[in-house]
Design a protein around this motif. Structure first.
Motif, PDB file in Angstrom:
ATOM      1  N   ASP A  53     -62.474  -4.583 -52.555  1.00 19.56           N
ATOM      2  CA  ASP A  53     -61.461  -3.527 -52.583  1.00 19.56           C
ATOM      3  C   ASP A  53     -60.363  -3.762 -51.550  1.00 19.56           C
ATOM      4  O   ASP A  53     -59.193  -3.435 -51.793  1.00 19.56           O
ATOM      5  N   VAL A  54     -60.699  -4.387 -50.422  1.00 16.07           N
ATOM      6  CA  VAL A  54     -59.687  -4.715 -49.411  1.00 16.07           C
ATOM      7  C   VAL A  54     -58.753  -5.788 -49.960  1.00 16.07           C
ATOM      8  O   VAL A  54     -57.525  -5.669 -49.888  1.00 16.07           O
ATOM      9  N   ALA A  55     -59.331  -6.838 -50.540  1.00 15.15           N
ATOM     10  CA  ALA A  55     -58.526  -7.948 -51.065  1.00 15.15           C
ATOM     11  C   ALA A  55     -57.617  -7.489 -52.203  1.00 15.15           C
ATOM     12  O   ALA A  55     -56.458  -7.907 -52.279  1.00 15.15           O
ATOM     13  N   LEU A  56     -58.108  -6.628 -53.056  1.00 15.95           N
ATOM     14  CA  LEU A  56     -57.329  -6.210 -54.217  1.00 15.95           C
ATOM     15  C   LEU A  56     -56.226  -5.210 -53.870  1.00 15.95           C
ATOM     16  O   LEU A  56     -55.391  -4.907 -54.719  1.00 15.95           O
ATOM     17  N   ASN A  57     -56.222  -4.735 -52.645  1.00 12.86           N
ATOM     18  CA  ASN A  57     -55.218  -3.741 -52.250  1.00 12.86           C
ATOM     19  C   ASN A  57     -54.347  -4.182 -51.081  1.00 12.86           C
ATOM     20  O   ASN A  57     -53.653  -3.357 -50.490  1.00 12.86           O
ATOM     21  N   ASN A  58     -54.361  -5.477 -50.730  1.00 18.33           N
ATOM     22  CA  ASN A  58     -53.585  -5.914 -49.565  1.00 18.33           C
ATOM     23  C   ASN A  58     -52.292  -6.646 -49.925  1.00 18.33           C
ATOM     24  O   ASN A  58     -51.633  -7.210 -49.064  1.00 18.33           O
ATOM     25  N   GLY A  59     -51.924  -6.659 -51.196  1.00 14.55           N
ATOM     26  CA  GLY A  59     -50.650  -7.255 -51.601  1.00 14.55           C
ATOM     27  C   GLY A  59     -50.672  -8.763 -51.763  1.00 14.55           C
ATOM     28  O   GLY A  59     -49.626  -9.373 -51.958  1.00 14.55           O
ATOM     29  N   ARG A  60     -51.851  -9.368 -51.692  1.00 10.08           N
ATOM     30  CA  ARG A  60     -51.963 -10.816 -51.924  1.00 10.08           C
ATOM     31  C   ARG A  60     -52.738 -11.055 -53.211  1.00 10.08           C
ATOM     32  O   ARG A  60     -53.625 -10.282 -53.558  1.00 10.08           O
ATOM     33  N   PRO A  61     -52.429 -12.149 -53.921  1.00 13.27           N
ATOM     34  CA  PRO A  61     -53.261 -12.490 -55.080  1.00 13.27           C
ATOM     35  C   PRO A  61     -54.691 -12.773 -54.612  1.00 13.27           C
ATOM     36  O   PRO A  61     -54.902 -13.166 -53.462  1.00 13.27           O
ATOM     37  N   THR A  62     -55.621 -12.565 -55.506  1.00 10.34           N
ATOM     38  CA  THR A  62     -57.038 -12.664 -55.143  1.00 10.34           C
ATOM     39  C   THR A  62     -57.810 -13.402 -56.221  1.00 10.34           C
ATOM     40  O   THR A  62     -57.565 -13.221 -57.411  1.00 10.34           O
ATOM     41  N   VAL A  63     -58.748 -14.225 -55.778  1.00  7.28           N
ATOM     42  CA  VAL A  63     -59.731 -14.848 -56.661  1.00  7.28           C
ATOM     43  C   VAL A  63     -61.089 -14.298 -56.243  1.00  7.28           C
ATOM     44  O   VAL A  63     -61.495 -14.448 -55.089  1.00  7.28           O
ATOM     45  N   ILE A  64     -61.765 -13.628 -57.171  1.00  7.03           N
ATOM     46  CA  ILE A  64     -63.131 -13.181 -56.914  1.00  7.03           C
ATOM     47  C   ILE A  64     -64.052 -14.168 -57.610  1.00  7.03           C
ATOM     48  O   ILE A  64     -63.965 -14.353 -58.831  1.00  7.03           O
TER      49      ILE A  64
END
Length: 184
Positions: A53-64
């Motif tokens: 949830d932190v990664a998806l809301n910090n304005g950077r693209p994310t790979v899970i």
């Protein structure tokens, strides 16, 4: 008989030589086993991973990445993922989710994980852009990360699918699905 004192079995020089050989063997063994850092690349990634949830809301693209410790493909891909994480630091978040950890069962269900490694790909806005299932080569991972960072279309690599936006950022499922441990 004259009094004789027992001679030491090894002289001082021989003891020092044995100590040097033992130290040399110990250093060689440590180097062969991956150095003084005992964590595997997969363990390093998992330890440093942001919360989803932190990664998806910090304005950077994310790979899970959905993975398991026992998964050979996950372990084989881990050095390239670690290198990707290090080379894109500050531009792309890599999040590790262990499918065997009950804490992540809601994410495993939400993103319909039915095989590992599974990479779910998100833009800077936190919206899912695509998914990759299976082992990826380093050059594939770089192409995926570049597309996410530059907000371009995902590369047309085998095993990568684009996703339609779904309300609530959840994937719709139809009928029962197999679990990630089935590889299927």
């Amino acid at each position: 008989m004259t009094g004789s004192t027992p001679q030491p079995l090894l002289g001082q020089a021989q003891k020092l030589l044995l100590l040097a050989v033992a130290l040399g063997l110990a250093v060689t063994l440590v180097a062969v086993r991956g150095g003084f850092q005992s964590e595997s690349p997969l363990e390093q990634l998992a330890r440093r991973s942001l919360e989803p949830d932190v990664a998806l809301n910090n304005g950077r693209p994310t790979v899970i990445e959905f993975y398991a410790d026992w998964c050979q493909a996950c372990r084989a891909m881990a050095p390239a993922m670690l290198s990707l994480e290090q080379s894109t630091q500050g531009k792309l978040d890599i999040v590790m989710v262990n499918v065997d950890n009950p804490r992540w069962q809601d994410l495993v269900d939400r993103y319909d994980v039915n095989g590992i490694p599974q990479l779910d790909l998100f833009g800077p806005d936190g919206m899912q852009r695509g998914r990759s299932i299976g082992l990826r080569q380093p050059e594939d991972l770089m192409a995926i990360s570049e597309a996410l960072i530059l907000e371009k279309e995902l590369p047309g690599l085998q095993g990568i699918g684009s996703l339609s936006p779904v309300p609530g950022n959840e994937l719709a499922t139809t009928g029962p699905t197999t679990g990630p441990r089935s590889h299927g």
